[in-house]
Structure formats: C-alpha cells, structure tokens
Design a protein around this motif. Structure first.
Motif, PDB file in Angstrom:
ATOM      1  N   SER A  79       7.356   3.362   1.563  1.00  0.00           N
ATOM      2  CA  SER A  79       7.745   4.707   1.970  1.00  0.00           C
ATOM      3  C   SER A  79       8.475   5.414   0.836  1.00  0.00           C
ATOM      4  O   SER A  79       8.377   6.625   0.685  1.00  0.00           O
ATOM      5  CB  SER A  79       8.620   4.669   3.216  1.00  0.00           C
ATOM      6  OG  SER A  79       9.763   3.863   3.002  1.00  0.00           O
ATOM      7  N   LYS A  80       9.195   4.639   0.025  1.00  0.00           N
ATOM      8  CA  LYS A  80       9.911   5.207  -1.124  1.00  0.00           C
ATOM      9  C   LYS A  80       9.968   4.163  -2.230  1.00  0.00           C
ATOM     10  O   LYS A  80      10.141   2.974  -1.967  1.00  0.00           O
ATOM     11  CB  LYS A  80      11.323   5.611  -0.715  1.00  0.00           C
ATOM     12  CG  LYS A  80      12.146   6.192  -1.871  1.00  0.00           C
ATOM     13  CD  LYS A  80      13.425   6.865  -1.393  1.00  0.00           C
ATOM     14  CE  LYS A  80      14.573   5.941  -1.301  1.00  0.00           C
ATOM     15  NZ  LYS A  80      15.857   6.633  -1.043  1.00  0.00           N
ATOM     16  N   VAL A  81       9.803   4.638  -3.474  1.00  0.00           N
ATOM     17  CA  VAL A  81       9.877   3.754  -4.636  1.00  0.00           C
ATOM     18  C   VAL A  81      10.908   4.351  -5.595  1.00  0.00           C
ATOM     19  O   VAL A  81      10.772   5.502  -6.017  1.00  0.00           O
ATOM     20  CB  VAL A  81       8.505   3.625  -5.346  1.00  0.00           C
ATOM     21  CG1 VAL A  81       8.615   2.743  -6.572  1.00  0.00           C
ATOM     22  CG2 VAL A  81       7.452   3.089  -4.379  1.00  0.00           C
ATOM     23  N   ILE A  82      11.938   3.580  -5.877  1.00  0.00           N
ATOM     24  CA  ILE A  82      12.942   4.004  -6.854  1.00  0.00           C
ATOM     25  C   ILE A  82      12.562   3.382  -8.190  1.00  0.00           C
ATOM     26  O   ILE A  82      12.500   2.156  -8.313  1.00  0.00           O
ATOM     27  CB  ILE A  82      14.363   3.574  -6.450  1.00  0.00           C
ATOM     28  CG1 ILE A  82      14.740   4.212  -5.112  1.00  0.00           C
ATOM     29  CG2 ILE A  82      15.368   3.964  -7.534  1.00  0.00           C
ATOM     30  CD1 ILE A  82      16.077   3.755  -4.568  1.00  0.00           C
ATOM     31  N   VAL A  83      12.279   4.233  -9.173  1.00  0.00           N
ATOM     32  CA  VAL A  83      11.845   3.783 -10.492  1.00  0.00           C
ATOM     33  C   VAL A  83      13.053   3.815 -11.415  1.00  0.00           C
ATOM     34  O   VAL A  83      13.708   4.840 -11.568  1.00  0.00           O
ATOM     35  CB  VAL A  83      10.729   4.702 -11.042  1.00  0.00           C
ATOM     36  CG1 VAL A  83      10.262   4.226 -12.405  1.00  0.00           C
ATOM     37  CG2 VAL A  83       9.569   4.763 -10.061  1.00  0.00           C
ATOM     38  N   ARG A  84      13.350   2.677 -12.038  1.00  0.00           N
ATOM     39  CA  ARG A  84      14.467   2.596 -12.977  1.00  0.00           C
ATOM     40  C   ARG A  84      13.924   2.507 -14.395  1.00  0.00           C
ATOM     41  O   ARG A  84      12.828   1.999 -14.618  1.00  0.00           O
ATOM     42  CB  ARG A  84      15.327   1.375 -12.649  1.00  0.00           C
ATOM     43  CG  ARG A  84      16.020   1.520 -11.294  1.00  0.00           C
ATOM     44  CD  ARG A  84      16.999   0.390 -11.000  1.00  0.00           C
ATOM     45  NE  ARG A  84      16.474  -0.942 -11.189  1.00  0.00           N
ATOM     46  CZ  ARG A  84      15.710  -1.587 -10.321  1.00  0.00           C
ATOM     47  NH1 ARG A  84      15.359  -1.024  -9.203  1.00  0.00           N
ATOM     48  NH2 ARG A  84      15.296  -2.809 -10.570  1.00  0.00           N
ATOM     49  N   PRO A  85      14.696   2.997 -15.362  1.00  0.00           N
ATOM     50  CA  PRO A  85      14.222   2.917 -16.753  1.00  0.00           C
ATOM     51  C   PRO A  85      14.216   1.466 -17.233  1.00  0.00           C
ATOM     52  O   PRO A  85      14.974   0.636 -16.740  1.00  0.00           O
ATOM     53  CB  PRO A  85      15.238   3.754 -17.531  1.00  0.00           C
ATOM     54  CG  PRO A  85      16.458   3.781 -16.677  1.00  0.00           C
ATOM     55  CD  PRO A  85      15.990   3.653 -15.250  1.00  0.00           C
ATOM     56  N   SER A 133       0.869  -1.167   0.000  1.00  0.00           N
ATOM     57  CA  SER A 133       0.000   0.000   0.000  1.00  0.00           C
ATOM     58  C   SER A 133       0.911   1.224   0.000  1.00  0.00           C
ATOM     59  O   SER A 133       2.094   1.122   0.307  1.00  0.00           O
ATOM     60  CB  SER A 133      -0.923   0.001   1.222  1.00  0.00           C
ATOM     61  OG  SER A 133      -0.158   0.050   2.412  1.00  0.00           O
ATOM     62  N   TYR A 134       0.371   2.360  -0.383  1.00  0.00           N
ATOM     63  CA  TYR A 134       1.154   3.584  -0.359  1.00  0.00           C
ATOM     64  C   TYR A 134       0.259   4.738   0.031  1.00  0.00           C
ATOM     65  O   TYR A 134      -0.967   4.608   0.074  1.00  0.00           O
ATOM     66  CB  TYR A 134       1.868   3.837  -1.694  1.00  0.00           C
ATOM     67  CG  TYR A 134       0.955   4.023  -2.880  1.00  0.00           C
ATOM     68  CD1 TYR A 134       0.515   5.275  -3.241  1.00  0.00           C
ATOM     69  CD2 TYR A 134       0.549   2.930  -3.643  1.00  0.00           C
ATOM     70  CE1 TYR A 134      -0.323   5.446  -4.339  1.00  0.00           C
ATOM     71  CE2 TYR A 134      -0.278   3.088  -4.734  1.00  0.00           C
ATOM     72  CZ  TYR A 134      -0.708   4.355  -5.079  1.00  0.00           C
ATOM     73  OH  TYR A 134      -1.530   4.524  -6.158  1.00  0.00           O
ATOM     74  N   SER A 135       0.892   5.869   0.361  1.00  0.00           N
ATOM     75  CA  SER A 135       0.114   7.024   0.820  1.00  0.00           C
ATOM     76  C   SER A 135       0.650   8.295   0.183  1.00  0.00           C
ATOM     77  O   SER A 135       1.562   8.248  -0.651  1.00  0.00           O
ATOM     78  CB  SER A 135       0.207   7.134   2.343  1.00  0.00           C
ATOM     79  OG  SER A 135       1.527   7.469   2.717  1.00  0.00           O
ATOM     80  N   LYS A 136       0.117   9.430   0.612  1.00  0.00           N
ATOM     81  CA  LYS A 136       0.571  10.720   0.092  1.00  0.00           C
ATOM     82  C   LYS A 136       2.015  11.004   0.482  1.00  0.00           C
ATOM     83  O   LYS A 136       2.674  11.814  -0.154  1.00  0.00           O
ATOM     84  CB  LYS A 136      -0.338  11.840   0.601  1.00  0.00           C
ATOM     85  CG  LYS A 136      -1.739  11.756   0.065  1.00  0.00           C
ATOM     86  CD  LYS A 136      -2.617  12.846   0.637  1.00  0.00           C
ATOM     87  CE  LYS A 136      -4.042  12.672   0.133  1.00  0.00           C
ATOM     88  NZ  LYS A 136      -4.951  13.652   0.693  1.00  0.00           N
TER      89      LYS A 136
END
Length: 140
Positions: A114-120, A74-77
């Motif tokens: 809490s944090k999502v690192i998006v990679r290409p 789950s995630y939040s603002k």
C-alpha cells in the motif's frame, strides 16, 4: 479505538527509534484497525524493511535480513511511493539496490503493497588511490 491508539503509538515509537537513528528496521511491525463498537479487526497493515532486488510492472521483490528468500509484493495504481520524509517519489526512481520499507496487507495468499518508503543508499567515501612509480636502472 483504544487498541488502535496503543498499537499505533508502540509502532510509531519503534519506527522513530530505528528509522530516525538511520538504522534499517528489522522484522515486521503490525498495526490493526479496530472498528469502533466492534471487537473485530477490519484490516491489518504490516511493514517489512529490506533492499529491492527486483522491480517489475507487477511486483516488487525485497530481500530482508529476516528471510533467506526474497519477499514478493504486488502493487497497484493506489500504492504510494515516498521518501523517508514523506515526500512523494516517482516510480521511475524506484530500482534494484534501494533500501525500502514496505507497508502491505495480506489478500489471500498475496502480499499487496500500500505504501513504499524509499531511503537513499548510504554513501561510502571513495577509497583514496595512491599512485606509486617504480624505476629500475640497469648498470652495465
């Protein structure tokens, strides 16, 4: 404090080796925060890497190589989305098929990102198409 520094150093070194080399981090890493003057753990943040299989208004579902079943967070603002250099990424760019590393905490039975690192997405050169022509001649 000493435990926190050792845990952070070890985790950072592993993350640098895997992420810096452009490989997907496999497994999970855990960082515990020790409150100074106390021996109890205040919180544990865990990371997991994989590919987004579903992104909805309530959850982010990630398929990892470690688990046959996708993992739902789950995630939040307050959840932050960044690229591999730490630059903010718009939630609108987060979609299925993107490789990610999710930092999360366990809240009861829920995993909260809490944090999502998006990679290409790794680019693969397009296949070269070869055109061929066949001519058939009929002689009478």
């Amino acid at each position: 404090m000493k435990h926190t520094i050792l845990n952070l150093t070890a985790t950072s070194a592993l993350a640098f080796v895997f992420i810096g080399a452009g490989h997907t981090v496999l497994g999970q890493a855990s960082v515990q925060t020790i409150v100074p003057g106390q021996d109890s753990v205040q919180s544990t943040t865990t990371t997991s890497a994989g590919t987004i299989s579903e992104f909805s208004p309530q959850t982010i579902v990630v398929k990892t190589q470690d688990s046959a079943a996708p993992v739902s967070y789950s995630y939040s603002k307050t959840t932050t989305y960044v690229d591999q250099n730490g630059n903010p990424v718009s939630m609108e760019t987060v979609k299925s098929g993107l490789p990610v590393t999710v930092y999360y905490v366990k809240d009861g039975d829920n995993l909260v990102a809490s944090k999502v690192i998006v990679r290409p997405i790794p680019t693969v050169p397009a296949a070269t198409l070869q055109e061929s022509t066949t001519t058939t001649t009929t002689v009478k």
